[in-house]
Design a protein around this motif. Structure first.
Motif, PDB file in Angstrom:
ATOM      1  N   ILE A   4       1.055  -1.441   0.069  1.00 33.38           N
ATOM      2  CA  ILE A   4      -0.240   0.726  -0.133  1.00 33.38           C
ATOM      3  C   ILE A   4       0.664   0.962  -0.298  1.00 33.38           C
ATOM      4  O   ILE A   4       0.359   1.932  -0.864  1.00 33.38           O
ATOM      5  CB  ILE A   4      -1.098   0.029   0.973  1.00 33.38           C
ATOM      6  CG1 ILE A   4      -1.891  -1.032   0.851  1.00 33.38           C
ATOM      7  CG2 ILE A   4      -1.334   1.147   1.647  1.00 33.38           C
ATOM      8  CD1 ILE A   4      -3.051  -0.830  -0.569  1.00 33.38           C
ATOM      9  N   VAL A   5       1.760   1.233   0.833  1.00 35.45           N
ATOM     10  CA  VAL A   5       2.800   2.664   0.521  1.00 35.45           C
ATOM     11  C   VAL A   5       3.351   2.694  -0.614  1.00 35.45           C
ATOM     12  O   VAL A   5       3.034   3.537  -0.913  1.00 35.45           O
ATOM     13  CB  VAL A   5       3.574   2.849   1.600  1.00 35.45           C
ATOM     14  CG1 VAL A   5       4.998   3.378   2.340  1.00 35.45           C
ATOM     15  CG2 VAL A   5       3.384   1.933   3.301  1.00 35.45           C
ATOM     16  N   ALA A   6       3.874   1.502  -1.030  1.00 39.66           N
ATOM     17  CA  ALA A   6       4.872   1.937  -2.283  1.00 39.66           C
ATOM     18  C   ALA A   6       3.588   2.228  -3.639  1.00 39.66           C
ATOM     19  O   ALA A   6       3.313   3.037  -4.304  1.00 39.66           O
ATOM     20  CB  ALA A   6       5.618   0.738  -2.854  1.00 39.66           C
ATOM     21  N   LEU A   7       2.831   1.670  -2.732  1.00 40.03           N
ATOM     22  CA  LEU A   7       0.739   1.791  -4.234  1.00 40.03           C
ATOM     23  C   LEU A   7       1.245   3.336  -3.901  1.00 40.03           C
ATOM     24  O   LEU A   7       0.971   3.717  -5.228  1.00 40.03           O
ATOM     25  CB  LEU A   7       0.476   1.054  -4.234  1.00 40.03           C
ATOM     26  CG  LEU A   7      -0.700   0.878  -5.087  1.00 40.03           C
ATOM     27  CD1 LEU A   7      -0.621   0.519  -6.579  1.00 40.03           C
ATOM     28  CD2 LEU A   7      -1.935   0.084  -4.324  1.00 40.03           C
ATOM     29  N   LYS A   8       1.644   4.080  -2.673  1.00 40.91           N
ATOM     30  CA  LYS A   8       0.183   5.085  -2.190  1.00 40.91           C
ATOM     31  C   LYS A   8       1.594   6.079  -3.387  1.00 40.91           C
ATOM     32  O   LYS A   8       1.114   7.683  -4.446  1.00 40.91           O
ATOM     33  CB  LYS A   8      -0.137   5.294  -1.497  1.00 40.91           C
ATOM     34  CG  LYS A   8      -0.486   7.169  -1.058  1.00 40.91           C
ATOM     35  CD  LYS A   8      -1.688   6.893   0.017  1.00 40.91           C
ATOM     36  CE  LYS A   8      -2.437   8.311   0.007  1.00 40.91           C
ATOM     37  NZ  LYS A   8      -2.892   8.666   1.005  1.00 40.91           N
ATOM     38  N   ASN A   9       2.888   5.284  -3.121  1.00 34.95           N
ATOM     39  CA  ASN A   9       3.686   6.947  -3.367  1.00 34.95           C
ATOM     40  C   ASN A   9       3.428   7.001  -5.176  1.00 34.95           C
ATOM     41  O   ASN A   9       3.771   7.330  -5.638  1.00 34.95           O
ATOM     42  CB  ASN A   9       4.788   5.959  -2.962  1.00 34.95           C
ATOM     43  CG  ASN A   9       5.261   6.412  -1.857  1.00 34.95           C
ATOM     44  OD1 ASN A   9       4.711   7.397  -1.315  1.00 34.95           O
ATOM     45  ND2 ASN A   9       6.136   5.501  -0.965  1.00 34.95           N
ATOM     46  N   GLN A  33       2.119   1.108   9.231  1.00 41.46           N
ATOM     47  CA  GLN A  33       1.983   2.024   8.388  1.00 41.46           C
ATOM     48  C   GLN A  33       2.160   3.611   8.428  1.00 41.46           C
ATOM     49  O   GLN A  33       0.086   3.103   8.934  1.00 41.46           O
ATOM     50  CB  GLN A  33       1.836   1.849   7.186  1.00 41.46           C
ATOM     51  CG  GLN A  33       2.728   0.102   5.988  1.00 41.46           C
ATOM     52  CD  GLN A  33       3.842   0.546   6.126  1.00 41.46           C
ATOM     53  OE1 GLN A  33       5.057   1.503   6.646  1.00 41.46           O
ATOM     54  NE2 GLN A  33       4.763  -1.186   6.568  1.00 41.46           N
ATOM     55  N   PRO A  34       2.362   4.304   8.297  1.00 46.96           N
ATOM     56  CA  PRO A  34       1.501   5.568   8.205  1.00 46.96           C
ATOM     57  C   PRO A  34       0.481   6.177   7.246  1.00 46.96           C
ATOM     58  O   PRO A  34      -0.619   7.164   7.338  1.00 46.96           O
ATOM     59  CB  PRO A  34       2.598   6.408   8.580  1.00 46.96           C
ATOM     60  CG  PRO A  34       3.494   6.360   7.326  1.00 46.96           C
ATOM     61  CD  PRO A  34       3.092   4.838   7.363  1.00 46.96           C
ATOM     62  N   VAL A  35       0.431   5.491   6.421  1.00 50.44           N
ATOM     63  CA  VAL A  35      -0.501   5.493   5.719  1.00 50.44           C
ATOM     64  C   VAL A  35      -1.866   5.624   6.300  1.00 50.44           C
ATOM     65  O   VAL A  35      -2.623   4.057   6.687  1.00 50.44           O
ATOM     66  CB  VAL A  35      -0.596   4.872   4.382  1.00 50.44           C
ATOM     67  CG1 VAL A  35      -1.096   4.725   3.005  1.00 50.44           C
ATOM     68  CG2 VAL A  35       0.780   5.477   3.391  1.00 50.44           C
ATOM     69  N   ARG A  36      -3.017   6.172   5.191  1.00 51.74           N
ATOM     70  CA  ARG A  36      -4.647   5.837   6.194  1.00 51.74           C
ATOM     71  C   ARG A  36      -5.026   4.752   5.288  1.00 51.74           C
ATOM     72  O   ARG A  36      -5.286   5.189   4.350  1.00 51.74           O
ATOM     73  CB  ARG A  36      -5.369   7.785   6.096  1.00 51.74           C
ATOM     74  CG  ARG A  36      -6.193   7.088   7.001  1.00 51.74           C
ATOM     75  CD  ARG A  36      -6.562   8.692   6.897  1.00 51.74           C
ATOM     76  NE  ARG A  36      -8.210   8.409   6.067  1.00 51.74           N
ATOM     77  CZ  ARG A  36      -9.148   8.991   7.539  1.00 51.74           C
ATOM     78  NH1 ARG A  36      -9.746   8.509   7.862  1.00 51.74           N
ATOM     79  NH2 ARG A  36     -10.279   8.742   6.375  1.00 51.74           N
ATOM     80  N   LEU A  37      -5.382   4.261   5.906  1.00 49.54           N
ATOM     81  CA  LEU A  37      -7.129   2.895   4.848  1.00 49.54           C
ATOM     82  C   LEU A  37      -7.947   3.713   5.159  1.00 49.54           C
ATOM     83  O   LEU A  37      -9.232   3.940   6.507  1.00 49.54           O
ATOM     84  CB  LEU A  37      -6.468   1.734   5.955  1.00 49.54           C
ATOM     85  CG  LEU A  37      -5.395   1.545   5.649  1.00 49.54           C
ATOM     86  CD1 LEU A  37      -5.421  -0.296   6.783  1.00 49.54           C
ATOM     87  CD2 LEU A  37      -4.501   1.141   4.822  1.00 49.54           C
ATOM     88  N   ASP A  38      -8.627   4.079   4.217  1.00 48.43           N
ATOM     89  CA  ASP A  38     -10.187   4.463   4.527  1.00 48.43           C
ATOM     90  C   ASP A  38     -11.057   3.878   4.754  1.00 48.43           C
ATOM     91  O   ASP A  38     -11.914   4.360   5.376  1.00 48.43           O
ATOM     92  CB  ASP A  38     -10.091   6.111   2.652  1.00 48.43           C
ATOM     93  CG  ASP A  38      -8.672   6.502   2.814  1.00 48.43           C
ATOM     94  OD1 ASP A  38      -8.814   7.777   3.100  1.00 48.43           O
ATOM     95  OD2 ASP A  38      -8.430   5.980   2.477  1.00 48.43           O
ATOM     96  N   TYR A  39     -11.242   2.565   3.874  1.00 50.23           N
ATOM     97  CA  TYR A  39     -12.410   2.164   4.111  1.00 50.23           C
ATOM     98  C   TYR A  39     -12.111   0.156   3.841  1.00 50.23           C
ATOM     99  O   TYR A  39     -11.168  -0.362   2.825  1.00 50.23           O
ATOM    100  CB  TYR A  39     -13.509   1.553   2.677  1.00 50.23           C
ATOM    101  CG  TYR A  39     -13.529   3.354   1.803  1.00 50.23           C
ATOM    102  CD1 TYR A  39     -14.843   3.691   2.420  1.00 50.23           C
ATOM    103  CD2 TYR A  39     -12.886   3.993   1.042  1.00 50.23           C
ATOM    104  CE1 TYR A  39     -14.574   5.400   2.235  1.00 50.23           C
ATOM    105  CE2 TYR A  39     -12.794   4.915   0.653  1.00 50.23           C
ATOM    106  CZ  TYR A  39     -14.016   6.042   0.714  1.00 50.23           C
ATOM    107  OH  TYR A  39     -14.709   7.128   0.613  1.00 50.23           O
ATOM    108  N   VAL A  40     -12.508  -0.255   5.748  1.00 47.28           N
ATOM    109  CA  VAL A  40     -12.153  -1.466   5.825  1.00 47.28           C
ATOM    110  C   VAL A  40     -13.128  -1.649   5.362  1.00 47.28           C
ATOM    111  O   VAL A  40     -13.649  -1.971   5.989  1.00 47.28           O
ATOM    112  CB  VAL A  40     -11.354  -0.908   7.408  1.00 47.28           C
ATOM    113  CG1 VAL A  40     -10.664  -2.677   7.444  1.00 47.28           C
ATOM    114  CG2 VAL A  40      -9.666  -0.504   6.423  1.00 47.28           C
ATOM    115  N   GLY A  41     -13.101  -3.507   4.424  1.00 47.58           N
ATOM    116  CA  GLY A  41     -14.484  -4.214   5.016  1.00 47.58           C
ATOM    117  C   GLY A  41     -14.287  -5.165   6.135  1.00 47.58           C
ATOM    118  O   GLY A  41     -14.856  -4.982   7.332  1.00 47.58           O
ATOM    119  N   MET A  42     -13.508  -5.810   6.718  1.00 49.77           N
ATOM    120  CA  MET A  42     -13.253  -6.637   7.989  1.00 49.77           C
ATOM    121  C   MET A  42     -12.047  -6.711   8.430  1.00 49.77           C
ATOM    122  O   MET A  42     -11.052  -6.996   7.251  1.00 49.77           O
ATOM    123  CB  MET A  42     -13.529  -8.020   7.455  1.00 49.77           C
ATOM    124  CG  MET A  42     -15.193  -8.337   7.538  1.00 49.77           C
ATOM    125  SD  MET A  42     -15.091 -10.273   7.428  1.00 49.77           S
ATOM    126  CE  MET A  42     -15.905  -9.690   5.841  1.00 49.77           C
TER     127      MET A  42
END
Ligand code: AMP
Length: 376
Positions: free
Chosen positions: A113-118, A142-151
């Protein structure tokens, strides 16, 4: 849902499709609330291959215009996160100035996720939101916020609904979790050989040493006859004449024992299968149980010794089908004609092991034990 095996690992049911479906609907509702009526066309980025089923289910529920593209990043090899993220498929659309929603199947350590967001930010996205169906909060640091989490799920290795174990299991509609203490698979041995080869004697020793349940179709049938059951009455004339009883009768007897007997490490089949049809039926039974044949132990003796041994047994046990040379001859010819083709069948399957049964009982037994120790 039952235990499944993928490659060398065993998995048990964990999250049923109903719960997955409800989680997707719930978070899709949140995204719709955030994006409904938007003027731009946000870009959904499906992270291949794991998110493919999830992304499909999600898109059906979105009620705003959006574009779908895919990318592929890999941070896994086997069941361990490597921490190395590789881009296998570059972005297939220009996302400059666009709002992007990442659709991911699972986030654990968060390296991907971090690599992808960058990467998406570098590619010019004006806003990047992350939507993951599953999150392992215990390991996500990680410092990246996860906006929507299913479970949220515990830190265990899972497969199904798009997630794989070395590319297996993606097609499962439900999610399964790895079982690190799977029960030992049951052993299934066939004790094979002509009448009088000494199967009964050796079976007793094998059963004790290897904690097996001995299933002798001949003994079961003789028991039915002694009890005067309808099955016994049907079988008696055939058996006394040295003929085989119908395949379905013995197949049913075997399957009902597999179903009902517990507390053993395996089964020793004696006198079954006796025809190719029975061998195929056995394969089917084991397949349905998620098991397989361990091996065939074949005790071989020449025909002249068969007569000698059976005459000797007749004097001790008084079995009707041992009484006359004509009946013995019939059984031997039935054996050669119907049962011996099984040698080739099991040889081809790589399961056939032959033991010379003409020696002393103890020597034959030792050879069998050596074989089973090697193939256990
Ligand atoms: P056995 O004690 O194994 O020599 O079996 C005695 C008799 O029972 C055989 O000669 C057959 O008539 C019958 N029988 C035992 N097992 C089977 C089988 N798998 N299929 C058909 N008939 C069987």
């Amino acid at each position: 849902m039952k235990r499944i095996t993928l490659g060398d690992k065993s998995f048990v049911p964990f999250i049923g499709y109903d719960r997955i479906d409800a989680a997707i609907s719930q978070v899709a509702g949140q995204i719709n609330a955030d994006f409904r009526g938007c003027r731009d066309i946000p870009v959904l980025v499906c992270i291949l291959n794991g998110a493919i089923l999830f992304c499909g289910e999600l898109m059906k529920r979105l009620d705003f215009n959006c574009q779908l593209i895919s990318t592929k990043l890999t941070s896994y090899s086997g069941t361990q996160s490597t921490g190395n993220v590789r881009t296998d498929l570059p972005l297939t659309a220009d996302i400059t100035g666009r709002r992007v929603i990442v659709v991911e199947d699972i986030v654990d350590t968060g390296h991907t996720i971090v690599a992808l967001k960058n990467m998406l930010t570098r590619a010019g996205a004006s806003d990047v939101r992350i939507f993951t169906l599953l999150l392992k909060p215990e390991v996500y640091r990680q410092p990246v916020r996860l906006d929507y989490v299913g479970m949220e799920i515990p830190n265990r290795f899972i497969v199904g609904f798009g997630l794989d174990y070395d590319e297996l299991g993606r097609n499962l509609p439900d999610i399964y979790v790895i079982d690190n203490n799977p029960p030992k698979p049951m052993k299934y041995y066939i004790l094979f050989g002509p009448p009088g080869a000494g199967k009964g004697t050796q079976a007793a020793a094998m059963v004790e040493k290897y904690k097996l349940c001995h299933i002798s179709t001949g003994e079961l049938l003789r028991h039915e006859i002694a009890e005067g059951t309808p099955l016994g009455k049907q079988a008696k004339a055939l058996i006394d004449d040295g003929q085989l009883v119908p395949d379905e009768v013995v197949e049913q007897m075997i399957e009902s024992r597999f179903d009902s007997i517990t507390g053993v490490e395996g089964f020793l089949l004696d006198g079954f299968p006796r025809t190719l049809a029975q061998a195929e039926a056995l394969d089917g039974m084991l397949r349905r149980r998620g098991e397989s044949l361990t091996g065939v132990v074949s005790i071989m003796i020449p025909d002249n010794l068969i007569y000698e041994r059976i005459r000797h047994r007749a004097a001790i046990e008084g079995r009707a089908d041992d009484a006359s040379d004509a009946t013995i001859a019939h059984r031997i010819s039935t054996y050669h004609e119907k049962t011996e083709p099984l040698v080739a069948y099991y040889r081809q399957a790589g399961k056939y092991h032959e033991i010379d049964g003409s020696g002393a009982i103890d020597d034959v037994r030792d050879s069998i034990f050596a074989l089973l120790d090697q193939h256990a």
